[in-house]
Design an enzyme around this catalytic site. Structure first.
Site, PDB file in Angstrom:
ATOM      1  N   GLU A 425      -0.825  14.142   6.945  1.00  0.00           N
ATOM      2  CA  GLU A 425       0.241  13.258   7.411  1.00  0.00           C
ATOM      3  C   GLU A 425       1.374  13.244   6.394  1.00  0.00           C
ATOM      4  O   GLU A 425       1.185  12.885   5.236  1.00  0.00           O
ATOM      5  CB  GLU A 425      -0.316  11.839   7.594  1.00  0.00           C
ATOM      6  CG  GLU A 425       0.747  10.809   7.948  1.00  0.00           C
ATOM      7  CD  GLU A 425       0.194   9.388   7.959  1.00  0.00           C
ATOM      8  OE1 GLU A 425      -1.005   9.196   7.671  1.00  0.00           O
ATOM      9  OE2 GLU A 425       0.987   8.469   8.238  1.00  0.00           O
ATOM     10  N   ASP A 498      -3.031   8.586   5.934  1.00  0.00           N
ATOM     11  CA  ASP A 498      -3.044   7.357   5.143  1.00  0.00           C
ATOM     12  C   ASP A 498      -4.029   6.348   5.723  1.00  0.00           C
ATOM     13  O   ASP A 498      -4.313   6.355   6.921  1.00  0.00           O
ATOM     14  CB  ASP A 498      -1.653   6.715   5.136  1.00  0.00           C
ATOM     15  CG  ASP A 498      -0.668   7.505   4.293  1.00  0.00           C
ATOM     16  OD1 ASP A 498      -1.129   8.312   3.454  1.00  0.00           O
ATOM     17  OD2 ASP A 498       0.551   7.329   4.481  1.00  0.00           O
ATOM     18  N   ASP A 500      -3.795   3.429   6.796  1.00  0.00           N
ATOM     19  CA  ASP A 500      -3.079   2.294   7.390  1.00  0.00           C
ATOM     20  C   ASP A 500      -3.008   2.506   8.894  1.00  0.00           C
ATOM     21  O   ASP A 500      -3.604   3.451   9.413  1.00  0.00           O
ATOM     22  CB  ASP A 500      -1.684   2.149   6.777  1.00  0.00           C
ATOM     23  CG  ASP A 500      -0.836   3.402   6.981  1.00  0.00           C
ATOM     24  OD1 ASP A 500      -1.212   4.260   7.814  1.00  0.00           O
ATOM     25  OD2 ASP A 500       0.192   3.528   6.300  1.00  0.00           O
ATOM     26  N   ASP A 502      -0.614   3.448  10.967  1.00  0.00           N
ATOM     27  CA  ASP A 502      -0.018   4.713  11.390  1.00  0.00           C
ATOM     28  C   ASP A 502      -1.011   5.860  11.211  1.00  0.00           C
ATOM     29  O   ASP A 502      -1.142   6.725  12.074  1.00  0.00           O
ATOM     30  CB  ASP A 502       1.243   5.024  10.563  1.00  0.00           C
ATOM     31  CG  ASP A 502       2.473   4.332  11.151  1.00  0.00           C
ATOM     32  OD1 ASP A 502       2.327   3.670  12.199  1.00  0.00           O
ATOM     33  OD2 ASP A 502       3.560   4.467  10.553  1.00  0.00           O
TER      34      ASP A 502
END
Ligand code: 0RA
Length: 645
Positions: A425, A498, A500, A502
């Site tokens: 990502e 990541d 998180d 997203d």
């Protein structure tokens, strides 16, 4: 407080064993193991229901962190067992395997590998409280600290009800988490409800007031309808059931073909437990299915006498197969006992599906025509793909290494099985990964941060998306119907995003994409998620020397603080992009030190539900769902065990 007799000491030895090695009994002491405590009790209640006693099972998650399971069965017997000199109730909760001795139910719900009963739940709980409603009396017992009897069997008063309520609080000294997850309990109860059409399952969460009731009078038919809800079906769900008179083995199947699905989705159960690795019943099902369709083809002259292969008749098929097998015929194989070994099941299911489906095809000409046409299409596609592959091979020019994308940093080695593709990502993390990689075996494909993050992305549109077509070309084995597992250019496809929301979204989109368009990649274990650490604890000690520890969870963070000692500092990583290349290498990419999670999507409706939410048009619903259900510190329901390497 209590006077323990010799008997009690012996009992506690048994339960002590469970406490010493909980993983032997419940698989693990993480969230999975925790929920095993619930399944151990629920399967007892289910066995009662399946024997014809009670058709409502209520699971309540209480505010104090305990869970209770209520049924309307006969109630656990409370009389004194002559041989043991103790009540049956006490034996059920204090002796491993005691349940079976007293319970003569024909079909025992297989609780999987570790089905050893209520005593295991008792051994691993801070308290267990049991209420039995039976023979006009309410009986009560209370256990504490892993099975010590605090309140011996007592009668509390009269009742007209019958049934059992078991309430227990998991022992925090045993489990890494003691928080029951709504989603986990709810999914399992819903699955049970699909499998047992007469039983209603109710889940009440007193922690937040949420509740749900699952009852599917059409059982497996509704199960298949749910799994296929986003597909275009070629017929209504086809359903058969029968009992083999000689063995008492009951077979049920619900199946449906879809025109816009090229995958084969067969899920099998034995005595309401998933047989993840198939076995004799699945073999029999596949044999009978292939023969029924081929014989019908021949009789109706639809396929010019050509023979359809098994894979042709299973393309686009969703089928749920559920067997009830009496204990004397029950045999499981494999390390995790996820494979049925019962020999009788092969021919029983083969004959069952052959005769029922033959009859169905003859009686339902329109459905039959659509299904056969789909199978023949699959055969043609298979032949075309084979031809294309042969032509490619016979082409004598040495195969030109296509430069697939200027974004890909390739691996030097041609040892495809050993090579690894990191789908990363963001460009900045992609840059660190490029520097930190093992250039011989590791390739890096950075994804632009946002393209997948738009609202309402349909899978069709995803395919046209540049990032997706780059991934398809990089993996090098096609997609959909013509996906060819033998041609993949990487042994491991590793998603690195990541920790998180997203990142979770990107993970899910990629997994969904693989699930629909390259399913063999997932089912044969080639897809992984990299798990970056959450913290670094470090200290400079004198001459520029640094001692440090990486931590993947709060538990190891505490341990690391102690180990590094006074004056430690903590780095909290918010994203991959914050890591130096050597850090990324050490913690997330190097096979010797990294953590990977192997993807293992097992539960069909879980996938469909997730896809529905995450691919749906409502970004608000999606955001909320991710926030409520994705725990960034733990493997989520898409993911199975953590493996290194
Ligand atoms: C032993 C024997 C019988 C039933 C049960 C145990 C039983 C256990 C549990 C656990 C939760 N709910 C339960 N309900 C029943 C058979 C009793 C009989 O023959 O009457």
């Amino acid at each position: 407080m209590n006077d323990y007799t010799e008997n009690d000491i012996q009992v506690l030895k048994g339960l002590e064993g469970v406490r010493k090695r909980p993983a032997m009994y419940i698989g693990s002491t993480n969230s999975n193991g925790l929920h095993h405590l619930v399944w151990e009790i629920v399967t007892n209640s289910i066995d009662e229901a399946l024997s014809g006693y009670g058709n409502r099972i209520i699971v309540t998650l209480h505010k104090d962190g305990s869970c209770s399971v209520s049924d309307e069965g006969r109630g656990i017997p409370t009389g004194i067992n002559e041989a043991e000199g103790r009540s049956a109730l006490e034996l059920v909760f204090c002796e491993l395997h005691a349940g079976g001795k007293f319970n003569d139910n024909v079909y025992k719900t297989a609780a999987g590998l570790h089905g050893v009963g209520a005593s295991v739940t008792n051994a691993l709980s801070s308290y267990v409280d049991v209420m039995v409603y039976r023979d006009g009396e309410i009986s009560h017992m209370h256990f504490v600290n892993g099975g010590h009897i605090e309140t011996p069997l007592e009668v509390l008063g009269p009742t007209k009800k019958h049934g059992t309520t078991v309430r227990f609080l998991p022992d925090p000294a045993i489990f890494s988490t003691t928080e029951f997850k709504w989603e986990t309990v709810s999914d399992r109860l819903q699955e049970y409800a699909y499998l047992m059409k007469d039983v209603t399952f109710i889940l009440i969460d007193e922690r937040n007031g949420q509740s749900a009731e699952y009852h599917y009078p059409n059982g497996l038919v509704e199960y298949v309808e749910t799994v296929n809800q986003n597909n275009t079906a070629l017929s209504p769900v086809i359903y058969f059931e029968d009992t083999d008179l000689e063995t008492g083995i009951e077979t049920e199947v619900a199946m449906q073909y879809s025109s816009d699905d090229y995958n084969e989705t067969i899920f099998s159960y034995v005595n309401n437990a998933r047989t993840r690795d198939g076995g004799t019943h699945e073999t029999g099902f596949k044999m009978g299915l292939t023969k029924a369709i081929n014989d019908f083809c021949d009789a109706s002259k639809m396929n010019k006498g050509k023979h359809l292969e098994g894979s042709d008749v299973r393309e686009g098929l969703t089928a749920i197969l559920s067997l009830k097998i009496p204990e004397q015929y029950l045999e499981f194989e494999g390390q995790t006992k996820g494979k049925l070994g019962t020999n009788e099941a092969t021919m029983i299911v083969n004959n069952f599906i052959y005769s029922k489906l033959t009859y169905y095809l003859n009686e339902n000409k329109e459905a039959a025509f659509n299904i056969i046409k789909k199978c023949i299409d699959s055969e043609n596609a298979r032949n075309a793909a084979r031809k294309a592959k042969e032509e490619l091979r016979s082409n004598r020019k040495p195969k030109q290494e296509v430069i697939i994308s200027d974004k890909l940093t390739p691996a030097q080695s041609k040892d495809y099985a050993r090579n690894e593709l990191f789908i990363v990502e963001g460009n900045s993390a992609g840059g660190s990964a490029k520097k930190g990689r093992d250039r011989v075996h590791q390739a890096i494909l950075p994804l632009r941060g946002k393209p997948l993050n738009t609202d309402s992305v349909s899978l069709e549109r995803l395919l046209k998306n540049e990032e997706m077509s780059t991934i398809i070309a990089t993996i090098g084995a096609g997609y959909g119907q013509s996906f060819d597992l033998d041609s993949i250019k990487y042994g491991k496809i590793i998603i690195m995003s990541d920790a998180d929301s997203d990142g979770a979204h990107i993970q899910t989109l990629l997994l969904t994409f693989f699930y629909h368009y390259m399913r063999p990649l997932i089912t044969s274990g080639h897809v992984y998620v990299a798990v970056p650490p959450l913290y670094r604890v470090y200290k400079e000690n004198g001459k520029g020397q640094i001692s440090q520890e990486y931590c993947w969870d709060e538990e190891s963070l505490e341990a690391a603080k102690k180990k590094i000692g006074a004056g430690y500092k903590i780095n909290r990583y918010k994203g991959l992009g914050e890591m130096e290349d050597y850090e990324l290498k050490e913690t997330t990419m190097d096979p010797r030190t990294r953590r990977l999670i192997q993807i293992d999507i097992e539960d069909p409706f879980l996938v469909e539900k997730r896809v529905g939410i995450l691919m749906g048009n409502d970004s608000q619903v999606r955001k909320q769902w991710v926030e409520e259900n994705v725990d960034f510190n733990k493997p989520d329901p898409f993911l199975k065990e953590v493996k290194n390497g």
